[in-house]
Scaffold this motif. Sequence first.
Motif, mmCIF file in Angstrom:
data_model
loop_
_atom_site.group_PDB
_atom_site.id
_atom_site.type_symbol
_atom_site.label_atom_id
_atom_site.label_comp_id
_atom_site.label_asym_id
_atom_site.label_seq_id
_atom_site.Cartn_x
_atom_site.Cartn_y
_atom_site.Cartn_z
ATOM 1 N N ALA A 287 24.971 43.569 25.241
ATOM 2 C CA ALA A 287 24.205 44.764 25.603
ATOM 3 C C ALA A 287 24.131 44.931 27.115
ATOM 4 O O ALA A 287 24.113 46.053 27.628
ATOM 5 N N GLU A 288 24.068 43.816 27.842
ATOM 6 C CA GLU A 288 24.053 43.883 29.302
ATOM 7 C C GLU A 288 25.400 44.370 29.825
ATOM 8 O O GLU A 288 25.460 45.146 30.789
ATOM 9 N N ALA A 289 26.472 43.906 29.204
ATOM 10 C CA ALA A 289 27.810 44.360 29.594
ATOM 11 C C ALA A 289 27.953 45.861 29.357
ATOM 12 O O ALA A 289 28.545 46.577 30.175
ATOM 13 N N LEU A 290 27.399 46.333 28.248
ATOM 14 C CA LEU A 290 27.432 47.765 27.945
ATOM 15 C C LEU A 290 26.688 48.554 29.015
ATOM 16 O O LEU A 290 27.141 49.620 29.452
ATOM 17 N N LYS A 291 25.552 48.015 29.444
ATOM 18 C CA LYS A 291 24.776 48.692 30.491
ATOM 19 C C LYS A 291 25.568 48.770 31.794
ATOM 20 O O LYS A 291 25.525 49.782 32.501
ATOM 21 N N VAL A 292 26.316 47.702 32.105
ATOM 22 C CA VAL A 292 27.161 47.700 33.306
ATOM 23 C C VAL A 292 28.208 48.807 33.208
ATOM 24 O O VAL A 292 28.437 49.559 34.165
ATOM 25 N N MET A 293 28.852 48.918 32.049
ATOM 26 C CA MET A 293 29.879 49.942 31.867
ATOM 27 C C MET A 293 29.298 51.345 31.986
ATOM 28 O O MET A 293 29.904 52.233 32.580
ATOM 29 N N ASP A 294 28.099 51.531 31.411
ATOM 30 C CA ASP A 294 27.446 52.847 31.503
ATOM 31 C C ASP A 294 27.079 53.175 32.942
ATOM 32 O O ASP A 294 27.302 54.298 33.411
ATOM 33 N N THR A 295 26.513 52.187 33.650
ATOM 34 C CA THR A 295 26.069 52.404 35.034
ATOM 35 C C THR A 295 27.238 52.696 35.966
ATOM 36 O O THR A 295 27.162 53.574 36.832
#
Length: 325
Positions: A287-295
């Motif tokens: 989920a943190e990796a997903l947040k990085v991709m979104d950001t």
Amino acid sequence: MVDENQLRQWGTKVVDIEKQALENLYQYIDSSEFAQACQLILQCTGKVIVMGMGKSGHIGNKISATLASTGTPAFFVHPGEASHGDLGVLSENDIVLAISNSGEASEILTLIPVIKRMGLPLISVTGKPESSMAKLAQLHLCIEVPEEACPLGLAPTSSTTATLVMGDALAVALLQARGFTQDDFALSHPGGSLGRKLLLKVSDVMHKGDELPSVKHDICITEALYEISKKGLGMTAVVDSNNTLVGIFTDGDLRRVIDADVNLRTTSIADVMTQGCVTITENILAAEALKVMDTKSINGLVVINEQQQPVGALNMLDMVKAGVI
């Protein structure tokens, strides 16, 4: 054909009646019995055995499921089946939560002497404070309602709503008293979306080993494209002679190269790759990796180790497949 306005009026009246039933419930949750019931359950080292017949049984099933999923071990036992052997699931450390709006469910009353003989605490949930179950229990939680929403006063409606809310109040109060966290919730819901978001790590999702797209920095663009096509992630890591990550080349980079009319066969991948690319480590949550991709508005990430060497790669499609999105 029934008039639509009439149907809406009947439906609205049900909501009004049940809303009043919940307003009436405040006084019972504010009582000392509610707090004592919570304390009794918190002291329990076994399970909370929930019982109920008919509609109370359906509500009891949901209450036991809510308790179990929020940190209080619990499960439902049908009183009728309990009299024919299922009562054997009770152990000396358990506690019984018995539900009956009338407080006179014969199937439960039959079991109370056995429950008492075993020395198990009994909490009754009824709409009748003077009922047999209320008097025989160690603690009584009242869910009395002013009226049922059923115009005949027969079908359990307001009373089952009040019982369900009382169960939720117990579960949530216990959850907070235990300091139950999102991580705890995820452990009991590994198959749910929240469980996946809170439990899955990058290492569980990433492509590694032979699936990891990686090329040396001194090869031409055409060779890099072959690696991207073969691994199917829309990108490749670019490494030096020590296998240290020096950049990344993606489908987006390829479009820019083509627009610039660069020779794909003679130009080195090092000349067109993206340097200083965004990376992550494998021990963080997916989920943190997903947040990085979104950001960062990117579709893929290279996973590196402490030596800055690529050990994995993932993209947005991996997140979708894993249920993180």
